[in-house]
Design an enzyme around this catalytic site. Structure first.
Site, mmCIF file in Angstrom:
data_model
loop_
_atom_site.group_PDB
_atom_site.id
_atom_site.type_symbol
_atom_site.label_atom_id
_atom_site.label_comp_id
_atom_site.label_asym_id
_atom_site.label_seq_id
_atom_site.Cartn_x
_atom_site.Cartn_y
_atom_site.Cartn_z
ATOM 1 N N LYS A 87 0.854 -1.194 0.000
ATOM 2 C CA LYS A 87 0.000 0.000 0.000
ATOM 3 C C LYS A 87 0.887 1.240 0.000
ATOM 4 O O LYS A 87 1.716 1.427 0.902
ATOM 5 C CB LYS A 87 -0.892 -0.039 1.238
HETATM 6 O O1 G3P Z 1 -9.574 2.519 4.403
HETATM 7 C C1 G3P Z 1 -9.110 3.734 4.944
HETATM 8 C C2 G3P Z 1 -9.695 3.888 6.283
HETATM 9 O O2 G3P Z 1 -9.087 3.055 7.231
HETATM 10 C C3 G3P Z 1 -9.773 5.277 6.754
HETATM 11 O O3 G3P Z 1 -10.975 5.346 7.382
HETATM 12 O O4 G3P Z 1 -12.653 6.312 8.822
HETATM 13 O O5 G3P Z 1 -10.222 6.844 9.194
HETATM 14 O O6 G3P Z 1 -11.446 7.774 7.234
HETATM 15 P P1 G3P Z 1 -11.341 6.653 8.212
#
Ligand code: G3P
Length: 219
Positions: A87
């Protein structure tokens, strides 16, 4: 559409696997930290554990931000297991590194994508997956689902092979909307996946079927 789980929590990964719908896992440094997994050695061991549970692709994120560092780190990550996907953040050296990994048969997931322009660059570099963060786009008062739709249209017109992995999903509705918008994959927490099960009429209907069965048996 494929389902990935967005977590480093082994119990959640096992539960999604047991549900029979799990195609892969995505993680990031924040998710690792949330599980108390810190330091390269422990993090890499944790990736190995995840890869033992899941047959599908497991995204492991690099910490380096320079080309040489990303390539060196990505090569090490790719050796952990055959289903590791490196990634890489959507930055200039990240795009260069994605091209290197593509040319050397290492799968990549380009992360932190917030615009169609970034999506085009990642696809041109040959990224296997592309992660637009729809929840975070919504947080800034823009439309995350609209972004998925735009990228899906562009990829179809241009015949790009990069798969659109809708990320930063915080609820079940966003999964359904991502599916409709043309995402190839959704990656989401277990809670959002399980939320897809819920409908009050299902609960009411099941309770009635079971009550009628009991009534019938009593006669
Ligand atoms: O897949 C990316 C994710 O882990 C980020 O999620 O909720 O932190 O924006 P969030």
């Amino acid at each position: 559409m494929k389902f990935f789980i967005d977590t480093a929590n082994l119990d959640d990964i096992k539960e999604a696997k047991d549900l029979g719908i799990l195609d892969g896992v995505t993680t990031n440094p924040s998710l690792m930290a949330k599980e108390g997994i810190t330091g390269t050695a422990k993090i890499n061991k944790h990736y190995a554990k995840i890869c033992e549970i899941v047959e599908g692709d497991v995204s492991a994120e690099v910490i380096s931000t320079d080309y040489k560092g990303i390539v060196a780190e990505g090569k090490k990550l790719a050796k952990i297991a055959p289903n590791i996907v490196v990634k890489v953040p959507m930055i200039r050296d990240g795009v260069k590194a994605i091209r290197y990994f593509t040319d050397n048969g290492i799968k990549t997931n380009c992360t932190l994508v917030f615009s169609a322009g970034q999506a085009i660059l990642a696809a041109k570099a040959g990224a296997t997956y592309l992660s637009p963060f729809i929840g975070r786009v919504d947080d800034t008062n823009w439309d995350g689902i609209q972004l998925i739709e735009t990228i899906a249209d562009i990829f179809e017109i241009q015949q790009f092979e990069t798969e659109i992995l809708a990320a930063s999903i915080r609820n079940s509705k966003a999964i359904v909307e991502s599916a409709l918008a043309g995402a190839d994959i959704v990656t989401c927490p277990l809670k959002s996946i399980l939320g897809l099960l819920n409908h009050p009429l299902t609960d009411i209907g099941l309770a009635k079927f079971l009550a009628d069965y009991e009534k019938g048996n009593k006669k």
